[in-house]
Design a protein around this motif. Structure first.
Motif, mmCIF file in Angstrom:
data_model
loop_
_atom_site.group_PDB
_atom_site.id
_atom_site.type_symbol
_atom_site.label_atom_id
_atom_site.label_comp_id
_atom_site.label_asym_id
_atom_site.label_seq_id
_atom_site.Cartn_x
_atom_site.Cartn_y
_atom_site.Cartn_z
ATOM 1 N N LEU A 83 2.451 -3.449 -6.414
ATOM 2 C CA LEU A 83 1.629 -2.240 -6.557
ATOM 3 C C LEU A 83 0.573 -2.151 -5.456
ATOM 4 C CD1 LEU A 83 1.093 -2.267 -10.446
ATOM 5 C CD2 LEU A 83 2.676 -0.845 -9.129
ATOM 6 N N LEU A 105 -1.772 4.309 0.420
ATOM 7 C CA LEU A 105 -2.398 5.535 -0.074
ATOM 8 C C LEU A 105 -3.885 5.580 0.273
ATOM 9 C CD1 LEU A 105 -0.644 5.805 -3.563
ATOM 10 C CD2 LEU A 105 -0.167 7.143 -1.505
ATOM 11 N N ASP A 113 -8.413 7.140 -8.669
ATOM 12 C CA ASP A 113 -7.689 8.171 -7.931
ATOM 13 C C ASP A 113 -6.419 7.607 -7.301
ATOM 14 O OD1 ASP A 113 -7.407 10.813 -6.782
ATOM 15 O OD2 ASP A 113 -7.958 9.902 -4.873
ATOM 16 N N TYR A 144 -3.631 15.178 -10.515
ATOM 17 C CA TYR A 144 -2.207 14.840 -10.501
ATOM 18 C C TYR A 144 -1.448 15.486 -11.660
ATOM 19 C CZ TYR A 144 -4.157 11.906 -7.009
ATOM 20 O OH TYR A 144 -4.833 11.497 -5.880
ATOM 21 N N LYS A 177 3.642 6.634 -18.379
ATOM 22 C CA LYS A 177 3.685 5.770 -17.204
ATOM 23 C C LYS A 177 2.431 4.924 -17.049
ATOM 24 C CE LYS A 177 5.918 6.911 -13.397
ATOM 25 N NZ LYS A 177 6.310 7.772 -12.241
ATOM 26 N N PRO A 229 1.716 -0.370 -1.763
ATOM 27 C CA PRO A 229 1.638 1.094 -1.654
ATOM 28 C C PRO A 229 0.236 1.650 -1.934
ATOM 29 C CG PRO A 229 2.897 0.426 -3.605
ATOM 30 C CD PRO A 229 2.684 -0.807 -2.782
ATOM 31 N N ALA A 256 -3.674 6.802 -9.890
ATOM 32 C CA ALA A 256 -3.017 8.032 -10.340
ATOM 33 C C ALA A 256 -2.061 8.542 -9.266
ATOM 34 C CB ALA A 256 -4.065 9.095 -10.667
ATOM 35 N N ARG A 257 -2.504 8.470 -8.024
ATOM 36 C CA ARG A 257 -1.688 8.948 -6.909
ATOM 37 C C ARG A 257 -0.422 8.108 -6.773
ATOM 38 N NH1 ARG A 257 -4.278 10.506 -1.098
ATOM 39 N NH2 ARG A 257 -5.828 11.292 -2.573
ATOM 40 N N LEU A 258 -0.567 6.819 -7.061
ATOM 41 C CA LEU A 258 0.576 5.914 -6.939
ATOM 42 C C LEU A 258 1.635 6.190 -7.988
ATOM 43 C CD1 LEU A 258 1.689 3.240 -5.624
ATOM 44 C CD2 LEU A 258 0.637 2.051 -7.549
ATOM 45 N N LEU A 259 1.197 6.560 -9.195
ATOM 46 C CA LEU A 259 2.125 6.533 -10.328
ATOM 47 C C LEU A 259 2.523 7.881 -10.887
ATOM 48 C CD1 LEU A 259 0.479 3.510 -12.140
ATOM 49 C CD2 LEU A 259 2.770 3.541 -11.132
ATOM 50 N N LEU A 260 1.671 8.884 -10.779
ATOM 51 C CA LEU A 260 1.865 10.082 -11.590
ATOM 52 C C LEU A 260 2.501 11.245 -10.838
ATOM 53 C CD1 LEU A 260 -1.541 10.079 -13.534
ATOM 54 C CD2 LEU A 260 0.671 9.190 -14.307
ATOM 55 N N ASN A 261 3.702 11.602 -11.226
ATOM 56 C CA ASN A 261 4.240 12.902 -10.851
ATOM 57 C C ASN A 261 3.670 13.943 -11.803
ATOM 58 O OD1 ASN A 261 6.138 12.067 -8.775
ATOM 59 N ND2 ASN A 261 7.333 11.161 -10.453
ATOM 60 N N VAL A 262 3.762 15.213 -11.399
ATOM 61 C CA VAL A 262 3.307 16.296 -12.279
ATOM 62 C C VAL A 262 4.002 16.172 -13.637
ATOM 63 C CG1 VAL A 262 3.264 18.788 -12.615
ATOM 64 C CG2 VAL A 262 2.846 17.843 -10.343
#
Lengths: 398, 398
Positions: free
Chosen positions: B249, B256, B102, B132, B161, B252, B105-111
Motif C-alpha cells: 500500500l 499519489l 486524503d 472521492y 473497501k 502507490p 481515499a485516493r488510493l482505494l475508493l472508486n466512485v
C-alpha cells in the motif's frame, strides 16, 4: 485489497525516472532544480527567527484555510503589477503550485471528463490529473505555444472541461505563448465554456525579451485559474504556492483545500511573509535571472558546438528548460538508459514520460538551472558526443 | 462551467461551522485547538535556527517524496515503542494526518465504493472522503468503540473497501475502543478483505488508564494504515503528519503523494527532526497531559454541576473532546445558533455535521484543550444554564 482504478502507474513511473536520473555522481539535466547557491538562506533564517519571536501568539496554531492574510495581500499586489487584478480575498495559499493543479482537477473533473494538456507537458501535472481519471487530449506545442488549430478541432468535437497550459517558458519545451495566441486561447475557452488552468511558476524568470501578460489578464469571464509558486524564486523546500481565481471557483477550491490538508503551514506562511517584509524579492529575482541567463547561454553554446546536425535545440527566453529534438524514430529513453547514463553519467528527461499515454520519444527536456557551469560544459559536451556516436552507429546499421 | 459532482458542500459547511464558532470573543468548545501556551516555541525556534546554520546544502532544495530520512527513522522508532513494527522505509511524511486520509481515499475508493465511518466521526475526514464520492455506511460508536455487530451486518451485505476509525479518544466522542474490539475489528477486516484506516492523532494524549495497542499492532495481513500527527503533540501549524502501511500500500501512496504536492517541506521536516534531536518529546507530552487532564476534569466537574438531568456527558480518558448527549429530538445546531452563541457567547460542534448525510442532531462535541481554565469554568456553566432554560421552555410548550 483492490486499489482504485486510478492510472497513477504511468506518471509515477515518470516521476521515478526523474529521481533516479538525479543520483549524486550524475550530471543531471533531468531535475527541475534551482541552483542551491541562490537560496537566500541567511535571510530566510532571519525571517523565521523574527516570526518565532514576534508577538503573534497564533504562530503555531491552526489559522485559516485561505492562508495568512498579510502574505495573501502581498501576493495580490505582486499579481496586480503583473497584469492580474486581485485582492487578498482572491488568493488561496497552496502546497506549491502542485497542489493547485490537484485541487483544480478535483474541482472540475469527473471520471472520463475531457482534459486538454500540451504535448509534451509537465510530468507532475499528469501525476495529479491521473488521480481523477480524465480523458486526455494532447495538443502539440509550437515555437509560439499551443497549436490552437489542433485545439479548436478538439473543442469542436469533444467535451472538454479544462485546458492545462504553461504559457511562460513551458515545462518541458521552454517555449513562450505569443500574445496573439494568449488572446485567442482565452477567446476559445469563452466560446466553448472551458476553464483554463494557467501554471506560472517560471513567469518571473525571463532572461531576454519582453514579458507578456498572463492569460488571466485577458480573462473577462472568470474562467482562468492562475497558479504561482515560491519554489523557483525563493526555495522549493518552502512548499508554498498560490492560486487566484474568480470567487465562483475560489470558494469551492478553498473547501477542497480544507479536505486535502486543512490549511498550509501558518509558520511557513508567516516566515515567508516576514522575508518579503524585510527583503527585496525583485532584487533577488534579478540575481537569479543573471545567473540562469549565463547558464542557459553556456548550455546553448556548448550543445550547438557538439550536437550532431540531425539534432536541434531551442534557445528559450527564460525558465528552467530547453528542448532537444532528436531524429524521427530515435528512442531517447533507451539512449539515456543504455548509453548516456552508464557511459557518460549524464541524464535528461526523455519525451516519452511527458505525454499522456504513448507519445513520441524522439525528444528530451534539458534543465540548465540545477547543474553548475562546469557541469553544463562537460555534460553538454558529453551529451553531444554520445549522441553523435549513437546516431553514427544507427546510420551504419541501417 | 460545470463543477465535478463531488459532494463537498455538506462537509465544507461543517468546516465553516467550526470556524465561525471560533470567533475571538466567543468561548469556543468548537475547535480542535491545542492550548497555545504549551507550544515549545523557543525550542522550535532554536531547532529551525540550527537547521538553517547546519552544513546540509540541500535544506532548501527539493528532497524526496517519502520525506527526510532521519525523521522517518525517529518516527519508526517511536512507533516500535508503541507496538507498531516499522522501519524508516515504512514511513511516509504527510501534510498533517489530514493528507493521509486524503491519500488513502485516493488510493482505494472508486466512485460509489463502500466506506464505513463511525457515527459521529471527524468532520474533516468527511471533507476528504467526499472528494472521492464513496457510498457511506455509518456505524454507531458505543462507550467501548464501534458497534461491531452493526459493522458485521454491513460487511455481510455490502461491498466495503475501507473502514475509517479513530480508536483512541475518538473525535468527536472521546471514546476508546476496547482491546477485545480492536482484535475483533482486525479479524473482521481480514475476513471481509477490507482496509482499515486507523487515525491516531490523540494516541499519546492519555490522562488516565492504560494504553491499548493500536489496531496496526494486530495487523497480520498488511491491511491497516496508521496515521500519526505532530499537530496535537507539538503544534498544528507545522502541518506535519506521518503514515505507515504495508509496502504494497505504501508504494502507490507515495506515488499519489507526489501527484498531490510533490513532497512535504524539507525545511519543516529538518526543523522538526532537529527539535527531536535536542529535546525530550516524551517529557513535553507529559506536560501536555498534565495540563489537559486538569482542563478535562474541570470541564466534567462544571458540566456535571450545571447540566440538566436529561443531558449526559462522558468522562474521556484522553484526547481533546467529550461528548454531550442531549434529549431525543433536541436540535443542537438550532440551540447553538439561536441561543447559546448569541446569548452566552459559547460554541460547540453540533452532531449534525459529524455524520454523512442526515444524522441525529441531539448531541455535541465539546473541546476542553483550547479554552483556558477560566473559560472552561464560565463557558461550561453558561452552557449548562442555557440548556436548562431551553429544555424548560421546550417542556412548557409541549
Amino acid at each position: 485489497m483492490e486499489l482504485a482504478q486510478r492510472n497513477y502507474q504511468t506518471s509515477a513511473a515518470g516521476l521515478e525516472t526523474l529521481f533516479a536520473a538525479s543520483a549524486p555522481d550524475v550530471i543531471s539535466f533531468a531535475g527541475g532544480y534551482p541552483d542551491r547557491s541562490l537560496f537566500p538562506r541567511q535571510e530566510l533564517n532571519q525571517a523565521f527567527s523574527r516570526s518565532f519571536t514576534n508577538d503573534d501568539s497564533e504562530l503555531l496554531q491552526y489559522a485559516s484555510t485561505a492562508g495568512y492574510l498579510p502574505l495573501r495581500q502581498k501576493l495580490a499586489q505582486r499579481m496586480c503589477h503583473d497584469g492580474i487584478s486581485a485582492t487578498a480575498q482572491d488568493v488561496l495559499l497552496t502546497q506549491g503550485a502542485q497542489q493547485g493543479i490537484d485541487l483544480t482537477a478535483r474541482l472540475l473533473l469527473n471520471v472520463g471528463d475531457g482534459l486538454v494538456v500540451e504535448g509534451p507537458t509537465y510530468v507532475g501535472a499528469l501525476a495529479a490529473f491521473d488521480a481523477y481519471q480524465p480523458t486526455y487530449y494532447t495538443v502539440p506545442v509550437e515555437a509560439d505555444g499551443m497549436d490552437l488549430q489542433a485545439l479548436q478541432k478538439i473543442l469542436m468535437t469533444k467535451q472538454v472541461k479544462l485546458i492545462y497550459t504553461i504559457p511562460d517558458f513551458q515545462n518541458p519545451t521552454g517555449t513562450v505563448m505569443s500574445l496573439a495566441k494568449r488572446k485567442a486561447l482565452v477567446a476559445l475557452a469563452n466560446r466553448y465554456d472551458v476553464v483554463i488552468l494557467e501554471d506560472g511558476p517560471y513567469r518571473d524568470l525571463r532572461y531576454t525579451g519582453e514579458n507578456l501578460p498572463p492569460l488571466r489578464h485577458f480573462d473577462t469571464e472568470g474562467r482562468v485559474i492562475f497558479l504561482g509558486s515560491f519554489s523557483k524564486i525563493l526555495a522549493p523546500s518552502l512548499r508554498l504556492g498560490w492560486l487566484t481565481a474568480s470567487a465562483e471557483l475560489l470558494k469551492p477550491l478553498m473547501a477542497l483545500k480544507g479536505g486535502a490538508d486543512v490549511e498550509s503551514s501558518n509558520l511557513m506562511m508567516q516566515g515567508i511573509d516576514n522575508y518579503l517584509q524585510h527583503n527585496d524579492l525583485d532584487a533577488h529575482i534579478q540575481q537569479i535571472r543573471t545567473c540562469y541567463r549565463q547558464k542557459k547561454e553556456l548550455m546553448v553554446k556548448t550543445l550547438r558546438e557538439y550536437l550532431p546536425d540531425t539534432c536541434q535545440i531551442n534557445d528559450p527566453q527564460g525558465g528552467f528548460f530547453l528542448w532537444l529534438q532528436l531524429p524521427a524514430g530515435f528512442d531517447a529513453e533507451a539512449f539515456m538508459n543504455n548509453k548516456l547514463l552508464p557511459e557518460a553519467n549524464v541524464s535528461f528527461v526523455p519525451a516519452s514520460v511527458m505525454t499522456p499515454g504513448q507519445g513520441p520519444n524522439n525528444g528530451a527536456r534539458l534543465n540548465f538551472t540545477g547543474p553548475s557551469l562546469a557541469q553544463i560544459r562537460s555534460g553538454a559536451k558529453a551529451l553531444g558526443l554520445s549522441l553523435r556516436a549513437a546516431l553514427a552507429k544507427a546510420q551504419l546499421s541501417n
